[in-house]
Design a protein around this motif. Structure first.
Motif, PDB file in Angstrom:
ATOM      1  N   ALA A   7       1.024  -1.666   0.168  1.00 27.15           N
ATOM      2  CA  ALA A   7       0.426  -0.234  -0.200  1.00 27.15           C
ATOM      3  C   ALA A   7       1.106   1.464   0.482  1.00 27.15           C
ATOM      4  O   ALA A   7       0.493   2.528  -0.732  1.00 27.15           O
ATOM      5  CB  ALA A   7      -0.654  -0.048   1.506  1.00 27.15           C
ATOM      6  N   ALA A   8       1.723   1.370   0.786  1.00 26.43           N
ATOM      7  CA  ALA A   8       3.052   2.960   0.486  1.00 26.43           C
ATOM      8  C   ALA A   8       3.396   2.678  -0.196  1.00 26.43           C
ATOM      9  O   ALA A   8       4.074   3.601  -0.878  1.00 26.43           O
ATOM     10  CB  ALA A   8       3.834   2.309   1.838  1.00 26.43           C
ATOM     11  N   LEU A  10       2.230   1.667  -3.446  1.00 27.54           N
ATOM     12  CA  LEU A  10       1.038   2.010  -4.710  1.00 27.54           C
ATOM     13  C   LEU A  10       0.778   3.725  -4.036  1.00 27.54           C
ATOM     14  O   LEU A  10       0.594   4.650  -5.016  1.00 27.54           O
ATOM     15  CB  LEU A  10      -0.258   1.651  -4.268  1.00 27.54           C
ATOM     16  N   ARG A  11       0.642   4.332  -2.703  1.00 26.21           N
ATOM     17  CA  ARG A  11       0.926   5.455  -2.206  1.00 26.21           C
ATOM     18  C   ARG A  11       1.939   6.541  -2.568  1.00 26.21           C
ATOM     19  O   ARG A  11       1.644   7.680  -3.059  1.00 26.21           O
ATOM     20  CB  ARG A  11       0.025   5.760  -1.317  1.00 26.21           C
ATOM     21  N   ARG A  12       2.884   6.354  -2.862  1.00 21.92           N
ATOM     22  CA  ARG A  12       3.821   7.152  -3.505  1.00 21.92           C
ATOM     23  C   ARG A  12       4.762   7.137  -4.215  1.00 21.92           C
ATOM     24  O   ARG A  12       5.117   8.260  -5.397  1.00 21.92           O
ATOM     25  CB  ARG A  12       5.281   6.456  -2.658  1.00 21.92           C
ATOM     26  N   HIS A  13       3.491   6.037  -5.368  1.00 18.80           N
ATOM     27  CA  HIS A  13       3.085   6.370  -6.374  1.00 18.80           C
ATOM     28  C   HIS A  13       2.129   6.448  -7.583  1.00 18.80           C
ATOM     29  O   HIS A  13       1.219   5.495  -8.208  1.00 18.80           O
ATOM     30  CB  HIS A  13       4.236   5.029  -7.386  1.00 18.80           C
ATOM     31  N   LEU A  14       1.280   7.199  -6.902  1.00 21.80           N
ATOM     32  CA  LEU A  14      -0.275   6.927  -6.787  1.00 21.80           C
ATOM     33  C   LEU A  14      -0.407   7.529  -8.788  1.00 21.80           C
ATOM     34  O   LEU A  14      -1.434   7.275  -9.569  1.00 21.80           O
ATOM     35  CB  LEU A  14      -0.683   7.887  -5.841  1.00 21.80           C
ATOM     36  N   VAL A  15       0.325   8.867  -8.787  1.00 21.76           N
ATOM     37  CA  VAL A  15      -0.100   9.224 -10.089  1.00 21.76           C
ATOM     38  C   VAL A  15       0.162   8.326 -11.335  1.00 21.76           C
ATOM     39  O   VAL A  15      -0.401   8.383 -12.150  1.00 21.76           O
ATOM     40  CB  VAL A  15       1.124  10.389 -10.316  1.00 21.76           C
ATOM     41  N   ALA A  16       1.472   7.454 -11.426  1.00 21.03           N
ATOM     42  CA  ALA A  16       1.633   6.389 -12.120  1.00 21.03           C
ATOM     43  C   ALA A  16       0.662   4.617 -11.990  1.00 21.03           C
ATOM     44  O   ALA A  16       0.399   4.655 -13.429  1.00 21.03           O
ATOM     45  CB  ALA A  16       3.056   5.406 -12.366  1.00 21.03           C
ATOM     46  N   VAL A  17      -0.099   5.076 -10.665  1.00 19.38           N
ATOM     47  CA  VAL A  17      -0.871   3.771 -10.663  1.00 19.38           C
ATOM     48  C   VAL A  17      -2.162   4.607 -11.591  1.00 19.38           C
ATOM     49  O   VAL A  17      -2.894   3.904 -12.428  1.00 19.38           O
ATOM     50  CB  VAL A  17      -0.876   3.823  -9.629  1.00 19.38           C
ATOM     51  N   LEU A  18      -2.872   5.411 -10.907  1.00 19.26           N
ATOM     52  CA  LEU A  18      -3.585   5.978 -11.922  1.00 19.26           C
ATOM     53  C   LEU A  18      -3.679   5.996 -13.380  1.00 19.26           C
ATOM     54  O   LEU A  18      -4.782   6.126 -13.848  1.00 19.26           O
ATOM     55  CB  LEU A  18      -4.178   7.496 -11.328  1.00 19.26           C
ATOM     56  N   ALA A  19      -1.995   6.368 -13.991  1.00 12.22           N
ATOM     57  CA  ALA A  19      -2.554   6.361 -15.177  1.00 12.22           C
ATOM     58  C   ALA A  19      -2.757   5.393 -16.159  1.00 12.22           C
ATOM     59  O   ALA A  19      -2.910   4.921 -17.314  1.00 12.22           O
ATOM     60  CB  ALA A  19      -0.863   6.574 -15.419  1.00 12.22           C
ATOM     61  N   ILE A 193       7.436   0.082  -9.134  1.00  9.64           N
ATOM     62  CA  ILE A 193       8.700  -0.553  -8.652  1.00  9.64           C
ATOM     63  C   ILE A 193      10.008   0.318  -9.411  1.00  9.64           C
ATOM     64  O   ILE A 193      11.080   0.508  -8.914  1.00  9.64           O
ATOM     65  CB  ILE A 193       8.525  -2.402  -9.007  1.00  9.64           C
ATOM     66  N   PHE A 194       9.305  -0.005 -10.417  1.00 11.21           N
ATOM     67  CA  PHE A 194      10.401   0.804 -11.639  1.00 11.21           C
ATOM     68  C   PHE A 194      10.905   2.422 -10.923  1.00 11.21           C
ATOM     69  O   PHE A 194      11.420   2.901 -10.869  1.00 11.21           O
ATOM     70  CB  PHE A 194       9.756   0.795 -13.201  1.00 11.21           C
ATOM     71  N   PHE A 195      10.108   3.318 -10.717  1.00  9.40           N
ATOM     72  CA  PHE A 195       9.973   4.358 -10.503  1.00  9.40           C
ATOM     73  C   PHE A 195      10.531   4.228  -8.681  1.00  9.40           C
ATOM     74  O   PHE A 195      10.125   5.551  -8.224  1.00  9.40           O
ATOM     75  CB  PHE A 195       8.282   5.112 -10.568  1.00  9.40           C
ATOM     76  N   ASP A 196      10.265   3.286  -8.049  1.00 12.35           N
ATOM     77  CA  ASP A 196      10.888   3.647  -6.654  1.00 12.35           C
ATOM     78  C   ASP A 196      12.030   3.328  -6.552  1.00 12.35           C
ATOM     79  O   ASP A 196      12.639   3.551  -5.568  1.00 12.35           O
ATOM     80  CB  ASP A 196      10.250   1.951  -6.076  1.00 12.35           C
ATOM     81  N   ARG A 197      12.670   2.531  -7.928  1.00 14.46           N
ATOM     82  CA  ARG A 197      13.792   1.937  -7.968  1.00 14.46           C
ATOM     83  C   ARG A 197      14.666   3.186  -8.979  1.00 14.46           C
ATOM     84  O   ARG A 197      15.850   3.253  -9.046  1.00 14.46           O
ATOM     85  CB  ARG A 197      14.384   1.031  -8.447  1.00 14.46           C
ATOM     86  N   HIS A 198      14.230   4.170  -9.470  1.00 13.60           N
ATOM     87  CA  HIS A 198      14.676   4.605 -10.399  1.00 13.60           C
ATOM     88  C   HIS A 198      13.586   6.706  -9.729  1.00 13.60           C
ATOM     89  O   HIS A 198      13.013   6.937 -10.907  1.00 13.60           O
ATOM     90  CB  HIS A 198      14.408   4.727 -11.896  1.00 13.60           C
TER      91      HIS A 198
END
Length: 227
Positions: A7-8, A10-19, A193-198
Motif C-alpha cells: 500500500a505504501a 502504491l501510495r508513493r507512486h499514485l499518479v503512475a498507478v492512476l495512469a 517498482i520502476f519509479f521506486d528504484r529510479h
C-alpha cells in the motif's frame, strides 16, 4: 513484502498507478464499443456424374473433378471473381478455398469440397455477399462445362451443405476482461517498482534547467580577489 508495504509503494507512486488504471478503462471501453462480427459459411460439394460404366466416382471423373473444383475456387477468390461477386450484390471480403489442397496430388476422395466464408459487422451485407458468392460458384461451374461442350449427363453437380446462416461471433468477453485485469495488476506493480528504484525528482530537474541557462565564468585567482 507485506500488505502495508504494498500500500505504501502504491501510495508513493499514485499518479503512475492512476495512469495505468485510466489506460485499462480506455481499453475496456474500446472492447465494449467494438461492433459484433457475423460469420456466414458453408461447404460446396462437387459431385461427380453418375456413370453406369464406371461405378467408382473417382474413375468416372478421372481426377478432373478435384482439379475443376480447385480452379473454380481460385478463380472466384481472385480479382475477376471478385468483380462477378460485386456485380451480383456482394460488398464484403470473402474466401473460397478447396478443402485439403493436398488431395490434388494424392486424391483420396471423389467429391471435392470448397469452403466458403464471409465475415462482416453488417449482417445484411454478410448475407448478400454469401448469396452472391454461392451464385457465382454455381454459375462458373455450369459455364465452364457448357464452354467445354460437356453433355448434361456427364456434368459435375454442386451441392451446398452445412449452411447454418449468419452467426454472431461474440468471442469470450469474460476471458478478455480477466486477462486485462491481470495485465493491469502487473502493469501497476511494474511501474510502481520502476519509479521506486529510479526516482524522478521534479525539483532537481527544475534547478538543472534553470542553472543551464546561466552563463559560466572562469574562477578568479587569489591575486585577483585581493585586488
Amino acid at each position: 513484502m507485506s500488505i502495508f508495504e504494498i500500500a505504501a509503494l502504491l501510495r508513493r507512486h499514485l499518479v503512475a498507478v492512476l495512469a495505468v488504471l485510466v489506460l485499462a478503462l480506455w481499453v475496456v471501453h474500446d472492447f465494449k464499443a467494438t461492433p459484433m462480427v457475423y460469420n456466414d459459411s458453408a461447404t460446396m460439394v462437387f459431385k461427380p456424374p453418375v456413370s453406369a460404366r464406371y461405378p467408382n466416382p473417382y474413375e468416372s471423373g478421372g481426377g478432373s473433378i478435384i482439379t475443376a473444383a480447385g480452379v473454380i475456387a481460385t478463380y472466384v477468390n481472385g480479382s475477376e471473381g471478385q468483380k462477378l461477386v460485386a456485380a451480383a450484390g456482394g460488398t464484403l471480403p470473402y474466401t473460397t478455398e478447396l478443402i485439403n489442397t493436398y488431395n490434388q496430388d494424392y486424391p483420396n476422395y471423389s467429391a471435392p469440397e470448397v469452403d466458403v466464408e464471409v465475415n462482416g459487422t453488417d449482417i445484411g451485407a454478410v448475407m448478400r455477399t454469401y448469396a452472391a458468392v454461392i451464385q457465382v460458384l454455381k454459375a462458373q461451374t455450369v459455364a465452364r462445362q457448357v464452354a467445354a461442350k460437356t453433355p448434361k449427363v456427364d456434368r459435375i453437380a454442386v451441392q451446398v451443405i452445412g449452411d447454418p446462416g449468419p452467426l454472431a461471433q461474440p468471442g469470450s468477453s469474460k476471458r478478455s476482461l480477466g486477462g486485462l485485469m491481470l495485465l493491469t495488476l502487473v502493469g501497476i506493480f511494474a511501474i510502481a517498482i520502476f519509479f521506486d528504484r529510479h526516482p524522478i525528482r521534479l525539483r532537481g530537474i527544475g534547478r538543472t534547467r534553470r542553472g543551464a541557462g546561466r552563463p559560466t565564468y572562469p574562477a578568479a585567482g587569489r591575486g585577483a580577489s585581493r585586488a
